[in-house]
Design a protein around this motif. Structure first.
Motif, PDB file in Angstrom:
ATOM      1  N   LEU A 120      -1.240   3.953  -1.634  1.00 27.19           N
ATOM      2  CA  LEU A 120      -2.674   3.710  -1.549  1.00 27.19           C
ATOM      3  C   LEU A 120      -3.171   3.616  -0.108  1.00 27.19           C
ATOM      4  O   LEU A 120      -4.291   3.159   0.125  1.00 27.19           O
ATOM      5  CB  LEU A 120      -3.045   2.424  -2.301  1.00 27.19           C
ATOM      6  CG  LEU A 120      -2.926   2.474  -3.823  1.00 27.19           C
ATOM      7  CD1 LEU A 120      -3.318   1.135  -4.437  1.00 27.19           C
ATOM      8  CD2 LEU A 120      -3.772   3.590  -4.416  1.00 27.19           C
ATOM      9  N   THR A 121      -2.345   4.006   0.862  1.00 26.54           N
ATOM     10  CA  THR A 121      -2.845   4.025   2.239  1.00 26.54           C
ATOM     11  C   THR A 121      -3.957   5.074   2.331  1.00 26.54           C
ATOM     12  O   THR A 121      -3.967   6.055   1.592  1.00 26.54           O
ATOM     13  CB  THR A 121      -1.731   4.359   3.244  1.00 26.54           C
ATOM     14  OG1 THR A 121      -1.049   5.529   2.775  1.00 26.54           O
ATOM     15  CG2 THR A 121      -0.739   3.227   3.387  1.00 26.54           C
ATOM     16  N   THR A 122      -4.885   4.831   3.272  1.00 26.25           N
ATOM     17  CA  THR A 122      -6.054   5.720   3.336  1.00 26.25           C
ATOM     18  C   THR A 122      -5.876   6.868   4.320  1.00 26.25           C
ATOM     19  O   THR A 122      -6.624   7.835   4.283  1.00 26.25           O
ATOM     20  CB  THR A 122      -7.301   4.929   3.763  1.00 26.25           C
ATOM     21  OG1 THR A 122      -7.107   4.469   5.105  1.00 26.25           O
ATOM     22  CG2 THR A 122      -7.563   3.763   2.840  1.00 26.25           C
ATOM     23  N   VAL A 164      -4.835  -6.806   0.981  1.00 28.84           N
ATOM     24  CA  VAL A 164      -3.811  -6.617  -0.052  1.00 28.84           C
ATOM     25  C   VAL A 164      -2.617  -7.547   0.196  1.00 28.84           C
ATOM     26  O   VAL A 164      -2.058  -8.130  -0.742  1.00 28.84           O
ATOM     27  CB  VAL A 164      -3.370  -5.131  -0.099  1.00 28.84           C
ATOM     28  CG1 VAL A 164      -2.187  -4.946  -1.042  1.00 28.84           C
ATOM     29  CG2 VAL A 164      -4.539  -4.264  -0.556  1.00 28.84           C
ATOM     30  N   ALA A 177      -4.670  -3.613   4.494  1.00 24.49           N
ATOM     31  CA  ALA A 177      -3.381  -4.306   4.383  1.00 24.49           C
ATOM     32  C   ALA A 177      -3.575  -5.816   4.483  1.00 24.49           C
ATOM     33  O   ALA A 177      -2.860  -6.584   3.823  1.00 24.49           O
ATOM     34  CB  ALA A 177      -2.440  -3.825   5.479  1.00 24.49           C
ATOM     35  N   ASP A 200      -6.537   1.145   7.182  1.00 16.65           N
ATOM     36  CA  ASP A 200      -5.289   0.713   6.536  1.00 16.65           C
ATOM     37  C   ASP A 200      -4.888  -0.698   6.955  1.00 16.65           C
ATOM     38  O   ASP A 200      -4.401  -1.482   6.132  1.00 16.65           O
ATOM     39  CB  ASP A 200      -4.162   1.695   6.861  1.00 16.65           C
ATOM     40  CG  ASP A 200      -4.206   2.918   5.941  1.00 16.65           C
ATOM     41  OD1 ASP A 200      -4.888   2.832   4.893  1.00 16.65           O
ATOM     42  OD2 ASP A 200      -3.591   3.940   6.274  1.00 16.65           O
ATOM     43  N   LEU A 220       0.826  -1.220   0.000  1.00 17.92           N
ATOM     44  CA  LEU A 220       0.000   0.000   0.000  1.00 17.92           C
ATOM     45  C   LEU A 220       0.851   1.256   0.000  1.00 17.92           C
ATOM     46  O   LEU A 220       0.565   2.233  -0.698  1.00 17.92           O
ATOM     47  CB  LEU A 220      -0.933  -0.010   1.221  1.00 17.92           C
ATOM     48  CG  LEU A 220      -2.080  -1.010   1.187  1.00 17.92           C
ATOM     49  CD1 LEU A 220      -2.828  -1.026   2.516  1.00 17.92           C
ATOM     50  CD2 LEU A 220      -3.045  -0.682   0.057  1.00 17.92           C
ATOM     51  N   ARG A 270      -7.677   1.354  -5.361  1.00 17.90           N
ATOM     52  CA  ARG A 270      -7.761   0.379  -4.259  1.00 17.90           C
ATOM     53  C   ARG A 270      -8.765  -0.717  -4.609  1.00 17.90           C
ATOM     54  O   ARG A 270      -8.528  -1.902  -4.354  1.00 17.90           O
ATOM     55  CB  ARG A 270      -8.175   1.085  -2.966  1.00 17.90           C
ATOM     56  CG  ARG A 270      -7.097   1.993  -2.398  1.00 17.90           C
ATOM     57  CD  ARG A 270      -7.599   2.785  -1.188  1.00 17.90           C
ATOM     58  NE  ARG A 270      -6.611   3.764  -0.792  1.00 17.90           N
ATOM     59  CZ  ARG A 270      -6.800   5.097  -0.811  1.00 17.90           C
ATOM     60  NH1 ARG A 270      -7.977   5.597  -1.153  1.00 17.90           N
ATOM     61  NH2 ARG A 270      -5.833   5.916  -0.465  1.00 17.90           N
TER      62      ARG A 270
END
Lengths: 333, 464
Positions: free
Chosen positions: B23-25, B38, B35, B31, B18, B264
């Motif tokens: 692409l972390t929120t 993902v 994670a 997250d 991420l 995402r």
């Protein structure tokens, strides 16, 4: 019901002895007990259990259909309440069938029956109530489909039909109330409220049926979970746990199962990992692993787990632990 | 609790990916949940590709490398960017988050219900050994093959059936410790469920609408069959969870317009493609909707991102072909071809006994009256029909298209491809899970925004 009278209506696949304790029968494998009496709503059985037995009750439909109603019997004296109206295809003319599986001795010391209402309307109500409040029944087919949620079993009215109708009516009432009070069609809030109530009711109903059969105790010991939580095939779990305790992880294990048993041998092999394991259900057949992955010759096996099989224990092996005469663990001499 | 090792390895890998993809929120609960998904996808994909394309064994060194590599790469990339003086993206965090939904008297029962169901599912799911079966126990068996890294030819088909994520993720701690704990397969399913709920609530909170998050959690937990499946080691619920997580980000994208939310969603769909044989078909169809939305604006960066995801998917397909050969890699293609050629299977309409309810009746029964899907398929069409303009506005329209594509796919499968399993009411309910979960999430978001007056105003006047 007096025991002498009970003896006249019992028809079992094994001999039933009338003793001072009551009616006694020895169970080895599967045993069926028909009670030749019709129109029974509930059975209350006082029994004394010696051995590992599971009881499934149904009506004489020729085939035990889902929802399966079963209970693993505790050892010693036990009082069983069997609601026959919750079984599949109950009818006033059908007779109860008790199926016992496992190994042990069951003594029926007393039996009480409650007859179903004779009035058709009352009987329909009783059947609807029994089915509606019956707990979910976890069986082989539950993974594909849950027991239908029926508002009325006798009229085949689904719970969703009732909730949808009630929801539509509630929506109209809420919209009308909004119009009267605020002169606005509060469609968004009204729709949300109705959806909340409908989904909440359906979800809560499912919980109501699921929680009674769910295993909700915290059990950190995984061996105990394997041993106790094969709900509808308790002997598979108990035998798997026994074999896991008795056999070193380096052993190569052959599981010998009953003909056409697609569940037990595979499940035993699965639970025996990381031990190499292969199984067969036909005498003389090749031993194959789960889903046909891996082969083994019997001569290569260090141990045998035998479950419900009529095949004799191959020469060179000796029992090291037994759950029952047809469920045991053996190792090479 | 060696499963903690799995959680750490998967989340570390996922956070690394991420951060690398930026692409972390910005919301740490979201997250961590993201994670988990993902990381599962990354480990499944990388282990599968390495094992079957490059011949690298799935062993402790490989696993440690796969878990750490994204984080290390991200660290190096960020250091390089700092040296270049490029500004890092700060994420969406920082604003004071409101965790408690309002009004409390409405949401207290909802939260209680969610908590109750989660506790029941966690306990029953963790207590229940693998015992469900459809003839082959592949769902929980392939992780054992992965832990042994033993893939005889007869086992390769199982791998295709189960998919890389259900195969490699439960085997993480087994490989690291050398001990097989059968219940890790259960724990992975339960972790997926928890991650979905945390993601829904966490993003709702981060977006200033905890009501939406809690309603989403309530919505998915009101699907009886989904709840039951989460207590088993089957992977139908898992596939639905991955697709549901992607739908949450599709809704986020529609709400915020942040293109990274669509990315995402795309990454999550790539992970969903690695769950079960059907995963790639389901993910591809939903992925087309997401990619089309991304590419609509014709930004070069988005074209590149879609190309990267497509390349990763191609890598997966190549590894699959390398593992089992071309024909076995795509069994659904031959099924589709034979069905399109007019082949009927036993129980299909042509062989139905007279008086048997029709296929459409059977499919309708599965949707509306079987008790497996709850009220989702009553409420979703009702909501769309009663508020068509709101539902078809851009904010909800393209996530609705996402759900619609999945529904059409499930309907085609139930009515045309495999009608026998609809007529006998068996796998039709399982195949609907992948629609029901995203549908419940969409419906929850739509209803909550509608109830709170958060729907965007119409372009021209008039009420819905």
């Amino acid at each position: 019901m007096p025991l002498d009278e009970l003896a006249t209506i019992v028809d079992a696949t094994v001999p039933v002895a009338r003793t001072a304790r009551g009616l006694e029968l020895d169970v080895a494998g599967r045993t069926f007990v028909d009670l030749r009496i019709t129109g029974i709503a509930t059975l209350e059985i006082d029994a004394d259990v010696d051995g590992d037995l599971m009881l499934t009750w149904s009506m004489n439909t020729g085939l035990v259909l889902p929802p399966m109603r079963y209970q693993t019997l505790p050892r010693g004296p036990v009082r069983l309440h069997l609601d026959l109206l919750q079984t599949a295809r109950w009818s006033p003319s059908s007779v109860p069938v008790l199926a016992l599986e496992g190994s042990g001795r069951l003594a029926i010391t007393a039996l009480r029956v409650r007859m179903a209402p004779e009035d058709p309307a009352e009987l329909s109500d009783a059947l609807d109530r029994a089915a509606f409040w019956a707990p979910e029944s976890i069986g082989h087919t539950t993974i594909n489909v849950l027991t239908p949620a029926l508002w009325s079993t006798t009229r085949q009215i689904a719970l969703e039909d009732v909730l949808a109708s009630t929801g539509a009516l509630s929506l109209c009432v809420l919209l009308a109330a909004g119009w009267v009070l605020r002169r606005r069609l509060l469609l968004g809030p009204a729709l949300a409220v109705v959806a909340l109530l409908c989904t909440g009711a359906a979800g809560a109903y499912f919980l109501l049926r699921f929680v009674p059969v769910a295993r909700l105790a915290f059990e950190p010991d995984r061996e105990a979970r394997i041993a106790r939580n094969y709900y509808f095939t308790p002997r598979v779990g108990a035998l798997a746990a026994l074999a896991r305790a008795k056999l070193p992880e380096s052993d190569r294990v052959a599981v010998i199962g009953a003909r056409n048993d697609w569940f037990g041998p595979q499940t035993l092999c699965f639970n025996l990992a990381p031990r190499r394991c292969a199984f067969r259900t036909e005498a003389g057949a090749e031993l194959a692993g789960i889903s046909g992955v891996g082969r083994m010759r019997l001569e290569e096996a260090d141990a045998i787990v035998l479950y419900r099989s009529t095949q004799p224990l191959p020469e060179g092996f000796v029992q090291v632990a037994a759950l029952a005469p047809d469920a045991f663990v053996a190792r090479r001499r | 609790m060696t499963f903690a090792l799995t959680i750490v390895a998967v989340c570390a890998a996922g956070l690394g990916v991420l951060r690398l993809l930026r692409l972390t929120t910005g919301s740490w609960p979201a997250d961590v949940a993201l994670a988990w998904f993902v990381g599962s996808g990354w480990l499944g994909l990388a282990a599968f590709v390495l094992r079957f394309l490059a011949g690298v064994p799935f062993a402790t060194p490989t696993l440690v490398l796969l878990a750490l590599a994204p984080g290390l790469a991200s660290f190096a990339f960020r250091a390089w960017r700092r040296r270049r003086g490029t500004q890092e993206h700060a994420g969406a965090g920082g604003a004071a988050a409101r965790w408690l939904p309002r009004p409390t008297w409405v949401y207290a029962p909802i939260a209680t219900y969610v908590a109750l169901v989660v506790v029941v599912v966690l306990l029953h799911g963790a207590n229940t050994p693998t015992q469900t079966d459809d003839g082959v126990r592949v769902r929980a068996f392939t992780p054992m093959l992965a832990a042994e890294d033993a893939w005889p030819p007869e086992s390769r088909g199982l791998l295709v059936l189960a998919g890389p994520v259900p195969t490699f993720v439960p085997a993480v701690a087994w490989t690291l410790t050398g001990t097989i704990d059968h219940f890790h397969v259960n724990y992975v399913v339960l972790a997926d469920l928890v991650a979905l709920l945390v993601l829904a609530i966490g993003l709702g909170v981060a977006g200033g609408s905890p009501e939406r998050g809690w309603a989403m959690a309530f919505g998915v937990l009101s699907i009886p069959f989904f709840v039951y499946h989460c207590t088993s080691t089957y992977q139908d619920a898992v596939l639905a969870i991955f697709v549901g997580a992607a739908l949450i980000f599709a809704l986020e994208h529609a709400r915020t317009g942040d293109r990274r939310d669509a990315l995402r969603a795309l990454v999550l769909l790539l992970a969903a493609a690695l769950v079960k044989r059907e995963g790639e078909i389901v993910a591809a169809s939903a992925g087309v909707v997401v990619a089309a939305r991304l590419l609509w604006e014709r930004r070069r960066a988005d074209v590149l991102a879609v190309a990267v995801v497509a390349a990763a998917a191609a890598l997966f397909l190549a590894a699959k072909v390398a593992a089992v050969g071309l024909d076995a890699a795509f069994p659904l293609v031959s099924l589709l071809a034979s069905r399109a050629g007019g082949a009927f299977t036993a129980g299909a309409p042509s062989t139905q006994p007279p008086g048997t309810p029709g296929l459409l009746w059977a499919f309708g029964y599965a949707l509306l009256r079987s008790g497996n899907t709850g009220m989702i398929y009553w409420l979703l069409p009702a909501a769309v029909l009663l508020r068509p303009r709101a539902a078809l506005r851009a904010r909800f329209a393209w996530p609705l298209a996402f759900v619609a594509v999945l529904f059409l796919e499930a309907a085609a499968s139930a009515v045309w491809l495999l009608p026998q399993f609809t007529l006998n009411q068996t796998t039709v309910h399982r195949s609907l899970l992948v629609v029901s979960v995203p549908a419940a999430l969409w419906l929850a978001a739509f209803l909550v925004d509608g109830a709170y007056g958060r729907l965007p105003p119409p372009a021209a006047g008039g009420a819905d």
